[in-house]
Design a protein around this motif. Structure first.
Motif, short mmCIF file in Angstrom:
data_model
loop_
_atom_site.label_atom_id
_atom_site.label_comp_id
_atom_site.label_asym_id
_atom_site.label_seq_id
_atom_site.Cartn_x
_atom_site.Cartn_y
_atom_site.Cartn_z
N CYS A 263 0.86 -1.18 0.00
CA CYS A 263 0.00 0.00 0.00
C CYS A 263 0.90 1.24 0.00
O CYS A 263 1.75 1.40 0.88
CB CYS A 263 -0.89 -0.02 1.24
SG CYS A 263 -1.73 1.54 1.57
N THR B 297 0.66 3.58 3.32
CA THR B 297 1.12 3.19 4.65
C THR B 297 2.42 2.39 4.65
O THR B 297 3.04 2.22 5.70
CB THR B 297 0.04 2.33 5.34
OG1 THR B 297 -0.17 1.15 4.54
CG2 THR B 297 -1.28 3.09 5.45
N ARG C 202 -6.72 7.29 7.90
CA ARG C 202 -6.40 5.89 7.59
C ARG C 202 -4.89 5.70 7.49
O ARG C 202 -4.33 4.72 7.99
CB ARG C 202 -7.05 5.49 6.25
CG ARG C 202 -8.47 5.02 6.35
CD ARG C 202 -8.89 4.33 5.07
NE ARG C 202 -8.78 5.17 3.90
CZ ARG C 202 -9.72 5.96 3.45
NH1 ARG C 202 -10.89 6.02 4.08
NH2 ARG C 202 -9.55 6.70 2.37
N THR C 203 -4.24 6.64 6.82
CA THR C 203 -2.79 6.56 6.68
C THR C 203 -2.11 6.63 8.04
O THR C 203 -1.15 5.90 8.31
CB THR C 203 -2.29 7.71 5.77
OG1 THR C 203 -2.93 7.60 4.50
CG2 THR C 203 -0.78 7.65 5.59
N GLY D 155 -2.48 3.29 9.72
CA GLY D 155 -1.64 2.30 9.06
C GLY D 155 -0.18 2.45 9.44
O GLY D 155 0.52 1.45 9.70
N ARG E 277 -2.55 -4.06 4.81
CA ARG E 277 -3.77 -3.29 4.54
C ARG E 277 -4.76 -4.26 3.90
O ARG E 277 -4.56 -4.71 2.79
CB ARG E 277 -3.44 -2.13 3.60
CG ARG E 277 -4.66 -1.33 3.12
CD ARG E 277 -4.97 -0.22 4.08
NE ARG E 277 -6.07 0.60 3.61
CZ ARG E 277 -5.95 1.64 2.81
NH1 ARG E 277 -4.74 2.00 2.37
NH2 ARG E 277 -6.99 2.35 2.43
N PHE F 118 -7.24 -3.25 8.55
CA PHE F 118 -5.86 -3.72 8.51
C PHE F 118 -5.80 -5.12 9.14
O PHE F 118 -6.65 -5.48 9.96
CB PHE F 118 -4.95 -2.76 9.27
CG PHE F 118 -4.98 -1.35 8.75
CD1 PHE F 118 -4.07 -0.93 7.79
CD2 PHE F 118 -5.94 -0.46 9.19
CE1 PHE F 118 -4.12 0.36 7.29
CE2 PHE F 118 -6.00 0.83 8.70
CZ PHE F 118 -5.08 1.24 7.74
#
Length: 676
Positions: A524, A527, A575-576, A579, A594, A600
């Motif tokens: 991903c 992340t 979200r990042t 992660g 992810r 996750f």
């Protein structure tokens, strides 16, 4: 001996930053992370001043000060918190509890230390009466972003409080959830009542009459529950809905409180929002099977036993529609013919009209294989036709195709300086972003992450394609132009689109291809975690190794909650953040991936379930501490967790993922930070 200050705060970063600054002013600093520890220190020490945080692991900071004053201990107190910005709380602290200063985090360290030193050195009696009137300048709130301490500006205080209303509403909602779910309700009712009382008074002070009235009803219901042990949950759910809606409206956001169709039959429609939360369709694929032949259901269960998919068999159209309305499936398989041959058109018409089901792929498994049946299937919009007898490999292929089609993200296209092309793209149902300048496109390209960038024919600079490629470090996309563009022969640009020969079809195909490739990439880009396919392979390998060597293996699914209703940019940023927190908090040998969307996956080789619970709890505590330090940025980010382990929950990756997924669903329904 230098004056002693007792610093009561569980935030390690805050303590480590202010302690040296306080010591530089000649103060001796004692630290405590819990209210109970601080009270024990007060038995041995006589500090000249207390610095108290608002949120402590074992007690609320305000409650701790109330207990202190109730026991006749009148040591001067400075209150520090990222929350509690309303006037009611401020007056309670400064007038009722004789707090001499109120600071809001984050603080300017040097200035904070200087104010503390001045407070310690100022002549001050330890009796409340000698501390001067409540409106003395020393009792004013300190705003760290201003050069001097102003008096309380009512409008500014209201604006500050308004931004925290959704947080207060979410906190109260969580407290009510715990009241609903806990068997022993004594402590959770008391906490919910305290939160309701605080929110009721603060909302009334700042003029939020609707919120104050709704919370007043909640407070009355909770007091009735304390007295009688009974509660009118319908009124409670309606009041919670009202609080959340008005709190969201106050900051310009909408909130989805659910719908009657989504409510489980055992609860009222108003309870939908916290007793039932739909699982994202691309999480673990759900195959809804409409089939009234028990033998066929048994065959499908056996045939799909090793496929990572939830099988939801039903025998009637009403059951199928009920399940689809609650959680739209990833794909649907319909057995044909049903006993009621008129039922199929009825099912398709109602199913396609449901929210989230318009583009769900449908597989028709038909005993009849004649032109009339195929024509009917085509007319109804069937995506895949499977005639009997069906081979197992063909069945797997059909389901895989349907799931892949459903889970491929909707392609997005960015258009630079071609409004007419952008209009046609939008009319074709493709998500499109139109930019009139290169600078605007470069600012947005790593936020919107388009699958294709279409350069208008008026874009002439030969360096433009290279500049776009160079600037979009977080995105992979197709770079396209028309055949009449001066950039048509540039090496950075893909095959030109021919305006006169179905260019929209080719654009859509290329954007879909890039969306699929992005989905299949190994890592991903946001992340640095393994993407889904890589995570599954790593989990398979880890579980296999654990089985060969006689070790346990645990698997966790973490879902970022609280992102519903946020704009795309903020949700992506949160979200990042989660992660990258996951990436840095676990061992290098642990699988960290992810899974999809907001979810996750983590695999722990050789760790017991108890050890994994402790590790995940520490992650949630880290996230909670970060929310306290950065409330405006991270207040909406929470993480619900579902755990499963080998050999207790199964001996295949599929069985562990499904077990963890089921527990994650329970965790999400229970509360935003639950672990099941």
């Amino acid at each position: 001996m230098p004056p002693t200050v007792l610093l009561l705060d569980d935030d390690t970063q805050f303590r480590s930053s202010v302690t040296p600054a306080l010591e530089a002013f000649g103060l001796r600093v004692l630290s405590a992370t819990k209210g109970s520890i601080a009270r024990a220190l007060l038995e041995e020490e006589e500090p000249a001043l207390l610095i108290v945080d608002g949120l402590l692991p074992d007690i609320n900071g305000i409650v701790w000060i109330e207990c202190l004053r109730g026991d006749g201990i009148n040591i001067p107190v400075i209150f520090v918190s990222a929350f509690y910005r309303d006037l009611t709380t401020f007056k309670h602290l400064t007038v009722d509890l004789d707090v001499i200063k109120v600071f809001h985090k984050p603080v300017a360290v040097e200035r904070f230390a200087r104010e503390v030193a001045n407070a310690v050195s100022a002549p001050m009696s330890l009796t409340p009466a000698a501390n001067g009137p409540a409106d003395d300048p020393a009792d004013r709130v300190l705003f760290p972003d201003q050069d001097s301490e102003p008096g309380v500006d009512a409008e500014k205080a209201k604006q500050s409080y308004t931004s925290l209303l959704p947080i207060a509403a979410d906190n109260l909602t969580g407290a009510i959830r715990r009241v609903h779910s806990e068997v022993d309700r004594t402590s959770v009712v008391a906490e919910a009542l305290r939160q309701a009382h605080d929110l009721h008074g603060a909302a009334q002070t700042h003029g939020f009459a609707e919120i104050s009235a709704a919370v007043g009803r909640i407070e009355s219901q909770l007091r009735y529950l304390q007295e009688s042990g009974r509660l009118d949950w319908t009124t409670m759910f309606e009041s919670i809905d009202e609080v959340r809606v008005h709190a969201a409206a106050a900051v310009g956001r909408s909130v989805d409180t659910g719908s009657t169709a989504a409510a489980p039959p055992s609860v009222t429609p108003a309870a939908t929002f916290f007793l039932h939360r739909p699982v994202p369709r691309d999480f673990v694929p759900t195959l809804l099977v409409l089939e009234d032949d028990p033998a066929m259901i048994a065959y499908l269960r056996s045939a799909l036993d090793e496929v990572l998919v939830h099988l939801r068999p039903v025998s009637t159209i009403d059951e199928a529609l009920k399940i689809a309305s609650r959680n739209p499936p990833t794909a649907v398989l319909v057995g044909w013919p049903l006993e009621d041959r008129e039922a199929l058109p009825k099912f398709f018409q109602m199913f396609r009209s449901m929210h989230g089901c318009t583009e769900v792929p449908v597989i028709l498994l038909s005993l009849d294989d004649d032109p009339h049946t195929r024509a009917l299937a085509a007319q109804l919009g069937v995506d895949i036709f499977l005639p009997h007898p069906v081979e197992l490999v063909r069945l797997h292929q059909a389901i895989g195709t349907a799931v892949e089609r459903a889970m491929t993200p909707r392609p997005k296209v960015a258009v630079l300086r071609d409004p007419d092309a952008a209009r046609q793209i939008e009319e074709a149902g493709i998500e499109c972003f139109l930019y009139f300048s290169l600078e605007e496109l470069l600012r947005e390209i790593d936020i919107q992450c388009p699958d294709a960038v279409l350069l208008g024919s008026s874009v002439a600079g030969k360096q433009v394609p290279a500049i776009i490629r160079m600037s979009a470090w977080d995105s992979e996309f197709a770079l396209l132009c028309f055949d009449d563009s001066p950039l048509a022969k540039e090496s950075e640009v893909g095959e030109p689109l021919v305006r006169a020969a179905g260019w929209l079809v080719n654009l859509h195909r290329e954007a879909e291809r890039m969306a699929r490739l992005r989905r299949q990439q190994l890592r991903c880009s946001q992340t640095g975690l393994l993407a889904r396919s890589g995570a599954v392979a790593a989990l398979e390998s880890g579980l296999s190794s654990a089985q060969r060597n006689g070790r346990t293996y645990s698997l966790g699914l973490l879902q970022a909650t609280g992102l519903d209703g946020l704009d795309h940019v903020k949700a992506r940023r949160l979200r990042t953040h989660l992660g990258r927190l996951i990436y840095g908090r676990f061992r290098r040998e642990d699988v960290r991936g992810r899974w999809d969307g907001n979810t996750f996956v983590i695999g722990f080789d050789g760790s017991s379930a108890r050890a994994v619970v402790e590790v995940v709890r520490r992650l949630q505590e880290d996230l909670d501490a970060q929310r306290t330090r950065e409330p405006e940025e991270l207040s909406f980010l929470h993480a619900a967790v579902g755990l499963a382990s080998y050999p207790l929950d199964g001996d295949t990756t599929r069985s562990l993922i499904l077990a963890a997924h089921e527990r994650l669903e329970s965790a999400v329904e229970r509360e935003s930070d639950a672990l099941v």
